[in-house]
Motif scaffolding. Structure first.
Motif: not given
Ligand code: 13P
Length: 301
Positions: A127, A196, A38, A232, A212-213, A173, A198
């Motif tokens: 994130s 995610h 990430d 995501t 986060s990813t 997103h 976002e």
């Protein structure tokens, strides 16, 4: 015909280069990368890299971040038009105007921002650490730019803070709606829905896990559950399907494909190393302030 993977390995040695790839990159790119992760992980790797050249397979703000953290290195972005619409939703001038309306209020900028915006900010976040970064500030009021969805998520985790948000968002997103989450819940009632931050607040509210990813990937790896819906970008689903073949992964919305992240192909990585392209330059006047903004973040996490 040349074997691109072999040539990339050879050129990497020749040029003393390291290849970094974001979790959204195509499988063929992730496979030749030395580090995949990430935004937070990759900025730490960039800050500590020993090689002369960093090939950043991602989007422009990520390569710029690597250059700011390692200004003596050559940083290459294999696809010069791989941008981030979210990062482009704010300018340094716009941020200065916002700051002038809230004198003395510290600015946290999401890493998805230009070097110039970072230079105008006090501390950066990703994130993975946004909540921690905002919580680390002693001020009650905080300006948070440019992602209003991530900002909203942070504000809900730390209700004692007042966040002044910039109205930016990730166009990929943003395609997900609360209705999509409700539908997949009905379709796969046993599945865990991992989202995610976002995504918009109505979507995030319905998640089983927000992260986060890399946090989403870790959650799926460590979970006892076997079915997951991923909110995501598609690249995360591809990675999970490959690394966890005994679990099932579905993409929350078919539009979760970032066209900018998908521009980089194996051929682009080869051309980057072969032709030494496209070199990232950050204007000298922004580099020191942007570096301070990023280093403050790395001191917290
Ligand atoms: P991560 O930091 O979670 O990898 O996210 C980067 C990004 O741009 C998400 O759209």
């Amino acid at each position: 015909m040349i074997d691109l993977t072999t040539e990339i390995q050879r050129l990497k040695q020749d040029r003393n280069a390291v290849i970094l790839a974001h979790n959204y990159q195509l499988d063929e790119v992730q496979r030749v990368a030395d580090y995949v992760g990430d935004s937070l992980y990759l900025s730490k790797v960039a800050a500590n890299s020993k090689q002369d050249v960093i090939v950043f397979c991602g989007v422009r703000f990520m390569a710029e971040t690597a250059k700011i953290l390692s200004p003596t290195k050559t940083v290459l972005l294999p696809e010069k038009d791989a941008g981030c619409p979210l990062a482009e939703m704010i300018t340094a001038e716009g941020l200065r105007t916002l700051k002038s309306k809230h004198p003395g209020v510290p600015v946290v900028c999401y890493i998805n921002s230009s070097a110039e915006v970072k230079a105008e900010s006090d501390i950066c976040c990703t994130s993975a650490n946004a909540v921690k970064i905002v919580a680390s500030l002693s001020d009650r009021k905080v300006i948070f730019v440019p992602d209003e969805n991530l900002g909203d998520y942070v504000a809900k985790q730390i209700p004692e803070k007042e966040l002044i948000l910039w109205k930016g968002h990730c166009v990929t997103h943003a395609k997900v709606k609360a209705e999509d989450v409700k539908q997949v819940r009905e379709l796969y009632p046993a599945a865990k829905i991992l989202i995610h931050p976002e995504c918009n607040p109505a979507v995030v509210k319905l998640a089983d896990f927000v992260g986060s990813t890399s946090e989403i990937i870790r959650y799926a790896e460590e979970s006892e559950e076997s079915t997951f819906v991923i909110g995501t970008e598609m690249g995360v689903v591809c990675t999970l399907r490959e690394t966890l073949p005994n679990k099932q992964f579905f993409l929350l919305h078919p539009g979760l494909v970032c066209p900018n992240m998908k521009k980089t192909r194996l051929e682009s990585v080869y051309q980057a190393l072969h032709n030494h392209q496209y070199e990232i330059d950050v204007e000298q006047e922004h580099i020191l302030s942007a570096q301070r903004t990023l280093e403050r973040m790395l001191e917290v996490v």
